[in-house]
Design an enzyme around this catalytic site. Structure first.
Site, PDB file in Angstrom:
ATOM      1  N   CYS A  31       3.222   2.075  -2.731  1.00  0.00           N
ATOM      2  CA  CYS A  31       4.288   2.225  -1.732  1.00  0.00           C
ATOM      3  C   CYS A  31       5.615   1.645  -2.242  1.00  0.00           C
ATOM      4  CB  CYS A  31       3.831   1.521  -0.451  1.00  0.00           C
ATOM      5  SG  CYS A  31       5.108   1.241   0.768  1.00  0.00           S
ATOM      6  N   CYS A  34       7.231  -0.876   0.100  1.00  0.00           N
ATOM      7  CA  CYS A  34       6.500  -2.151   0.040  1.00  0.00           C
ATOM      8  C   CYS A  34       7.007  -2.997  -1.120  1.00  0.00           C
ATOM      9  CB  CYS A  34       5.000  -1.907  -0.131  1.00  0.00           C
ATOM     10  SG  CYS A  34       4.228  -1.030   1.235  1.00  0.00           S
TER      11      CYS A  34
END
Length: 103
Positions: A31, A34
């Site tokens: 991600c 993230c």
């Protein structure tokens, strides 16, 4: 305080039974947002001494991901006395995270 990697095996002790507020970062290795949030969470971990910061990899912990209805990553949750009291999905500022911890 160092960030603690949490799994279903230590979630209860590290998060639900914690005597201090706990910031939980639900993330995934793949991600990009993230990865953008990671240094911000690390700053909070270093600065907010009265808070425990934990990370949960959603791919390695599908049970916790489903239990807390994490539909997108990153998702931050704040737990106090074993209860989820605040939640946010997406990349947010350090100030916004600190405000979540005051909830």
């Amino acid at each position: 305080m160092a960030t603690i990697h949490v799994t279903k095996d230590n979630f209860e002790n590290e998060v639900l039974k914690a005597e201090v507020p706990v910031l939980v970062d639900f993330f995934a290795q793949w991600c990009a947002p993230c990865k953008m949030l990671m240094p911000i969470v690390e700053m909070v971990s270093e600065e907010a001494k009265e808070v425990k910061v934990c990370k949960i990899d959603i791919d390695e912990n599908p049970e916790l991901t489903a239990q807390y209805r994490v539909m997108s990553v990153p998702t931050l949750m704040v737990f106090k006395s074993g209860e989820a009291v605040a939640r946010n999905s997406g990349v947010i500022s350090k100030e916004a995270i600190l405000n979540m911890l005051k909830a």
